[in-house]
Scaffold this active site. Sequence first.
Site, PDB file in Angstrom:
ATOM      1  N   THR A  79       0.830  -1.206   0.000  1.00 50.69           N
ATOM      2  CA  THR A  79       0.000   0.000   0.000  1.00 50.69           C
ATOM      3  C   THR A  79       0.864   1.256   0.000  1.00 50.69           C
ATOM      4  OG1 THR A  79      -1.763  -1.188   1.140  1.00 50.69           O
ATOM      5  CG2 THR A  79      -1.839   1.210   1.254  1.00 50.69           C
ATOM      6  N   ASN A 157      -5.508  -9.544  -8.032  1.00 51.30           N
ATOM      7  CA  ASN A 157      -5.521 -10.279  -6.767  1.00 51.30           C
ATOM      8  C   ASN A 157      -6.691 -11.242  -6.638  1.00 51.30           C
ATOM      9  OD1 ASN A 157      -6.186  -7.345  -6.728  1.00 51.30           O
ATOM     10  ND2 ASN A 157      -7.327  -7.912  -4.901  1.00 51.30           N
ATOM     11  N   GLN A 186       0.853  -9.082  -6.213  1.00 52.49           N
ATOM     12  CA  GLN A 186       0.401 -10.477  -6.279  1.00 52.49           C
ATOM     13  C   GLN A 186       1.300 -11.348  -7.153  1.00 52.49           C
ATOM     14  OE1 GLN A 186      -1.699 -12.204  -4.593  1.00 52.49           O
ATOM     15  NE2 GLN A 186      -2.748 -10.557  -3.508  1.00 52.49           N
ATOM     16  N   SER A 206       5.263  -6.561  -1.933  1.00 50.67           N
ATOM     17  CA  SER A 206       4.942  -6.656  -0.514  1.00 50.67           C
ATOM     18  C   SER A 206       5.421  -7.995   0.054  1.00 50.67           C
ATOM     19  CB  SER A 206       3.420  -6.539  -0.351  1.00 50.67           C
ATOM     20  OG  SER A 206       3.059  -6.755   0.981  1.00 50.67           O
ATOM     21  N   GLY A 207       6.161  -7.930   1.164  1.00 53.64           N
ATOM     22  CA  GLY A 207       6.762  -9.147   1.730  1.00 53.64           C
ATOM     23  C   GLY A 207       5.781 -10.212   2.147  1.00 53.64           C
ATOM     24  N   HIS A 208       4.631  -9.801   2.728  1.00 46.85           N
ATOM     25  CA  HIS A 208       3.771 -10.815   3.333  1.00 46.85           C
ATOM     26  C   HIS A 208       3.051 -11.683   2.306  1.00 46.85           C
ATOM     27  CE1 HIS A 208      -0.421  -9.082   3.090  1.00 46.85           C
ATOM     28  NE2 HIS A 208       0.245  -7.967   2.886  1.00 46.85           N
ATOM     29  N   CYS A 332     -20.943  -8.230   2.221  1.00 51.43           N
ATOM     30  CA  CYS A 332     -22.269  -7.952   2.734  1.00 51.43           C
ATOM     31  C   CYS A 332     -22.136  -6.800   3.713  1.00 51.43           C
ATOM     32  CB  CYS A 332     -22.795  -9.197   3.435  1.00 51.43           C
ATOM     33  SG  CYS A 332     -24.443  -8.968   4.061  1.00 51.43           S
TER      34      CYS A 332
HETATM   35  N1  PLP Z   1      -1.807  -4.563  -4.316  1.00 51.44           N
HETATM   36  C1  PLP Z   1      -2.352  -5.780  -4.469  1.00 51.44           C
HETATM   37  C2  PLP Z   1      -2.623  -6.312  -5.841  1.00 51.44           C
HETATM   38  C3  PLP Z   1      -2.676  -6.538  -3.344  1.00 51.44           C
HETATM   39  O1  PLP Z   1      -3.232  -7.745  -3.504  1.00 51.44           O
HETATM   40  C4  PLP Z   1      -2.416  -5.994  -2.054  1.00 51.44           C
HETATM   41  C5  PLP Z   1      -2.794  -6.735  -0.842  1.00 51.44           C
HETATM   42  O2  PLP Z   1      -3.691  -7.554  -0.855  1.00 51.44           O
HETATM   43  C6  PLP Z   1      -1.837  -4.720  -1.967  1.00 51.44           C
HETATM   44  C7  PLP Z   1      -1.549  -4.035  -3.119  1.00 51.44           C
HETATM   45  C8  PLP Z   1      -1.531  -4.099  -0.638  1.00 51.44           C
HETATM   46  O3  PLP Z   1      -0.349  -4.635  -0.087  1.00 51.44           O
HETATM   47  P1  PLP Z   1      -0.073  -4.555   1.477  1.00 51.44           P
HETATM   48  O4  PLP Z   1      -0.980  -5.521   2.148  1.00 51.44           O
HETATM   49  O5  PLP Z   1       1.378  -4.947   1.618  1.00 51.44           O
HETATM   50  O6  PLP Z   1      -0.273  -3.152   1.899  1.00 51.44           O
END
Ligand code: PLP
Length: 392
Positions: A79, A157, A186, A206-208, A332
């Site tokens: 993000t 995603n 992704q 993104s690392g996670h 929802c």
């Molecule tokens: N962009 C995409 C395509 C994602 O799938 C995600 C997280 O799901 C993000 C950005 C955001 O990444 P982060 O969770 O590291 O902020």
Amino acid sequence: MNDKISEQLIFLDNNATTRVAPEVIEAMLPFMSELYANPSSGHSFGRRLGPFVEHSREQVAGLIGAQSTDEIVFTSGGTESDNWAINATLQLQPEKRHIVTTRVEHEAVRHVCERYEKSGYEVSWIDVNRDCELNLDQLEAAVRPDTALVSVMMANNETGVLFPIEEVGRIVKEKSNAIFHVDGVQAVGKVPIDLKKSEVDLFALSGHKLHAPKGIGVLYIRSGLTLAPMIIGAMHEKGRRAGTTPVPSIVGLGTACELAQQPGIHDAIQHMRDRFEDAVLGSIGCAQLNGTKYRSKRLPNTSYISFANIEGESILAHLDEKGIYVSTGSACNSGTHTASPTLRAMNVPYAVAMGSIRFSFGRYNQESDVDYTLSHLTGIIDNLVAMSPFNS
Ligand code: PLP
């Protein structure tokens, strides 16, 4: 806090996040115990840490095919990287007030572009077709000399559909001097990436999503491009991103980048996904695939399936009871149901979209997880179909 986690834990939600790999934890531990100094400190204890950070930078650069480690800036995650890329790109070219992006970007891009649109920027939102394939003709027609930014994700995603970023890059550079940003969150760790062979200027990861911890990411900034920092403070990351260097997380991310290149791992994941997808589409009458059926155009781990006329949230809850964890494609909110922007952009009818479940596999799944999930899924869907008012 009291949510019961079933004894059985079949995690099929690896696009949401991933388990930190034991190898990653092991690599990080010394930097949370004996090697805890601040690498920016002047003393020799602090200076010992710098080479570990730089080694991680090399590992990240290697995974995404960066030309130089100088192109890798550590951030707090996808993000932040996406936000920084967009905000700084527009700040750099105040005279240009046109953005091109897609209707199916993650919120980290979409919501930022929506904000610029509200503030007076013109945004061209590029469509996808029913298979979630990007409309390249529309994109080509949209890019023009006053376009400041083109932002297109590498892999969606939800559907896992891969966008042809090399082709998009060629179009962008032929038709404009716009900066080309790619949200690669992704894709990284799941498919090969070689940024030096592309026209990509900015690339977020993104690392996670690849078995490193949450809270660490990267913005790749092509050599020659200088972005104003968004997080202001001291001179960390050569003045590009302030904040005390999170050495453990950075070392973890570097290790995760190595793990992602382990031979065979992606084939094993793809085998599970393919077997699962074939079985579901072949045996459950109301099941339909979201995203192209051509698997080479999709992430190897993702299967996004709609079960027509039943609610995704009910499917999720029943799978949850069996210890199987997935995501839905509809939400929802206070009694109203809305399909995700991606499914809406794909024109999936509401009765189909509301029963969408994303199954995303990862390195810790086993073939037995596929069997266990299949053994429960058919019965769950049969029961929900029988109860559905739409099927009476
Ligand atoms: N962009 C995409 C395509 C994602 O799938 C995600 C997280 O799901 C993000 C950005 C955001 O990444 P982060 O969770 O590291 O902020």
